[in-house]
Enzyme design. Structure first.
Site, PDB file in Angstrom:
ATOM      1  N   GLU A 205       0.891  -1.339   0.157  1.00  0.00           N
ATOM      2  CA  GLU A 205       0.081   0.090   0.034  1.00  0.00           C
ATOM      3  C   GLU A 205       1.086   1.285  -0.038  1.00  0.00           C
ATOM      4  O   GLU A 205       0.278   2.263  -0.186  1.00  0.00           O
ATOM      5  CB  GLU A 205      -0.946  -0.004   1.198  1.00  0.00           C
ATOM      6  CG  GLU A 205      -1.905  -0.836   0.946  1.00  0.00           C
ATOM      7  CD  GLU A 205      -2.804  -0.734  -0.169  1.00  0.00           C
ATOM      8  OE1 GLU A 205      -3.263   0.357  -0.401  1.00  0.00           O
ATOM      9  OE2 GLU A 205      -3.114  -1.511  -0.622  1.00  0.00           O
ATOM     10  N   GLU A 221       3.923   2.369   4.540  1.00  0.00           N
ATOM     11  CA  GLU A 221       2.569   1.570   4.226  1.00  0.00           C
ATOM     12  C   GLU A 221       1.489   2.607   3.795  1.00  0.00           C
ATOM     13  O   GLU A 221       0.200   2.207   3.504  1.00  0.00           O
ATOM     14  CB  GLU A 221       2.120   0.728   5.171  1.00  0.00           C
ATOM     15  CG  GLU A 221       3.012  -0.444   5.665  1.00  0.00           C
ATOM     16  CD  GLU A 221       2.340  -1.254   6.461  1.00  0.00           C
ATOM     17  OE1 GLU A 221       1.538  -2.257   6.329  1.00  0.00           O
ATOM     18  OE2 GLU A 221       2.607  -1.105   7.904  1.00  0.00           O
ATOM     19  N   GLU A 279      -3.119   9.842  15.560  1.00  0.00           N
ATOM     20  CA  GLU A 279      -3.903   8.783  15.828  1.00  0.00           C
ATOM     21  C   GLU A 279      -4.461   8.174  14.336  1.00  0.00           C
ATOM     22  O   GLU A 279      -4.494   9.008  13.470  1.00  0.00           O
ATOM     23  CB  GLU A 279      -4.776   8.924  16.687  1.00  0.00           C
ATOM     24  CG  GLU A 279      -5.989   8.110  17.045  1.00  0.00           C
ATOM     25  CD  GLU A 279      -7.115   8.636  17.581  1.00  0.00           C
ATOM     26  OE1 GLU A 279      -7.906   9.318  17.074  1.00  0.00           O
ATOM     27  OE2 GLU A 279      -7.383   8.436  19.101  1.00  0.00           O
ATOM     28  N   LYS A 304      -4.256  26.750  15.933  1.00  0.00           N
ATOM     29  CA  LYS A 304      -4.263  25.853  14.509  1.00  0.00           C
ATOM     30  C   LYS A 304      -3.100  24.824  14.486  1.00  0.00           C
ATOM     31  O   LYS A 304      -1.972  25.192  14.990  1.00  0.00           O
ATOM     32  CB  LYS A 304      -4.152  26.984  13.256  1.00  0.00           C
ATOM     33  CG  LYS A 304      -5.730  27.816  13.147  1.00  0.00           C
ATOM     34  CD  LYS A 304      -5.485  28.598  12.180  1.00  0.00           C
ATOM     35  CE  LYS A 304      -6.904  29.455  11.816  1.00  0.00           C
ATOM     36  NZ  LYS A 304      -6.734  30.251  10.579  1.00  0.00           N
ATOM     37  N   ARG A 318      -8.160  12.285  18.315  1.00  0.00           N
ATOM     38  CA  ARG A 318      -9.503  12.806  18.092  1.00  0.00           C
ATOM     39  C   ARG A 318     -10.244  12.235  19.617  1.00  0.00           C
ATOM     40  O   ARG A 318     -10.199  10.916  19.728  1.00  0.00           O
ATOM     41  CB  ARG A 318     -10.310  12.205  16.997  1.00  0.00           C
ATOM     42  CG  ARG A 318     -11.703  13.074  16.814  1.00  0.00           C
ATOM     43  CD  ARG A 318     -12.234  12.633  15.591  1.00  0.00           C
ATOM     44  NE  ARG A 318     -11.689  13.039  14.281  1.00  0.00           N
ATOM     45  CZ  ARG A 318     -11.832  14.318  13.862  1.00  0.00           C
ATOM     46  NH1 ARG A 318     -12.423  15.367  14.526  1.00  0.00           N
ATOM     47  NH2 ARG A 318     -10.996  14.741  12.767  1.00  0.00           N
TER      48      ARG A 318
END
Length: 344
Positions: A205, A221, A279, A304, A318
């Site tokens: 990938e 990957e 993450e 930001k 998150r």
């Protein structure tokens, strides 16, 4: 004429029926060749300075081989082989690292990157796209698209198959050079002009564009887009993305520091400092609002993501309860504010 050159290489390539170059293979490109070598080849080629791609004959290849015997044994041996070529030959001499002006020049600079002679952003690639013809890359080499249909028919009439692997401006790197100490599971996913450092593994990938690459060692990957360079010991998880300078990233150079982890299906549009973690599934763009947390998980301020570019030891995640993007650090609120102030 000065005997100092930025780069020199002897190549064998493919041309279409009009004599236009489609691609060039340089087996042993040189960066900053010796003045003695330049002085030996210039009279044979009629080189008088500047950046030039000079076509030469088999007889001239033999002359060059003789001229270089006592100067550079490896180049002399290469030229002895080139003297037997049935394909067109070209010598590309670059007096300086300037904007490109020919297809052989463009291919030489891509070779310099993939041979690890220069790193991404270490050579000017200005003007490269118009100089790279869109080519059918086949099991019989590079084919001009205007000549492809006829050659496909010819092959069928002989009971053969002309297989087209891709139609692109860039060939795959491994048809030109395989750098030492690397693993590439699917070679079609690494373009010529990629810099693949020793110890790098690129799984199926993974993808590495031109003028991009890895310091090595590392595991790739995900996608290393044009202009992106990944520091040693970093891991790009399955399907992750780095925003390139060609599409969406503007002129910001996206860099991944040392010892970073970008999780599966995550992405970055800012440069990462050393030992950063993103993450899985989290895409951070420059304008993403981030809740900056201190060592005690207390909110310091909302910034930001671009304000955190290049900072070390960050964890981007998150919050699964409220969806907010958070940045966890090991620093106190005072240290964080000082770091942000220094960055600005």
């Amino acid at each position: 004429m000065s005997n100092t050159l930025f780069s020199l290489a002897f190549g064998v390539g493919s041309q279409n029926r009009q004599g236009a170059w489609l691609e060039v293979f340089y087996a042993q490109p040189l960066l900053n060749p010796s003045a003695e070598l330049v002085a030996a080849v210039a009279p044979v080629l009629g080189y008088e300075g500047g950046n030039q791609a000079i076509a030469f004959s088999n007889a001239q290849a033999a002359q060059l081989a003789e001229a270089l015997k006592g100067v550079d044994a490896a180049q002399a041996a290469l030229l002895t082989r080139l003297a037997e070529s049935h394909k067109p030959l070209v010598a590309t001499l670059l007096a300086e690292d300037a904007a490109l002006s020919s297809t052989p020049e463009a291919y030489l600079k891509l070779h310099l990157l993939s041979h690890r002679l220069v790193k991404p952003h270490g050579v000017s690639l200005a003007g490269i796209f118009p100089l790279l013809p869109n080519v059918a890359w086949t099991n019989q080499g590079a084919v001009d698209l205007g000549e492809l249909a006829e050659l496909q028919l010819e092959a069928r009439l002989k009971g053969e198959l002309l297989e087209v692997f891709s139609v692109d401006k860039f060939p795959k790197m491994t048809d030109y050079v395989v750098p030492a100490g690397v693993r590439i599971a699917d070679t079609a996913r690494v373009r010529l002009g990629a810099y693949i450092g020793e110890g790098t593994t690129i799984m199926h990938e993974g993808f590495v564009n031109f003028n991009a690459g890895t310091e090595g060692p590392g595991m790739i990957e995900g996608r290393v887009s044009a202009g992106v360079f990944v520091g040693k010991g970093s891991d790009l998880g399955g399907g992750c993305s780095t925003m390139g300078t060609l599409s969406g990233g503007g002129n910001i150079v996206i860099k991944v520091g040392e010892g970073c982890l970008i999780g599966a299906n995550a992405g970055i549009g800012i440069p990462l400092g050393d030992r950063n973690t993103v993450e899985a599934g989290l895409y951070i763009t420059a304008g993403t609002k981030v809740n900056l947390l201190d060592e005690n998980n207390e909110l310091v301020k909302v910034v930001k993501a671009r304000d955190l570019a290049g900072q070390t030891d960050l964890l981007f995640r998150r919050n699964s309860l409220n969806g907010a993007v958070e940045c966890k650090t090991h620093k106190s609120a005072i240290e964080l504010n000082e770091a942000l102030h220094a960055h600005n």
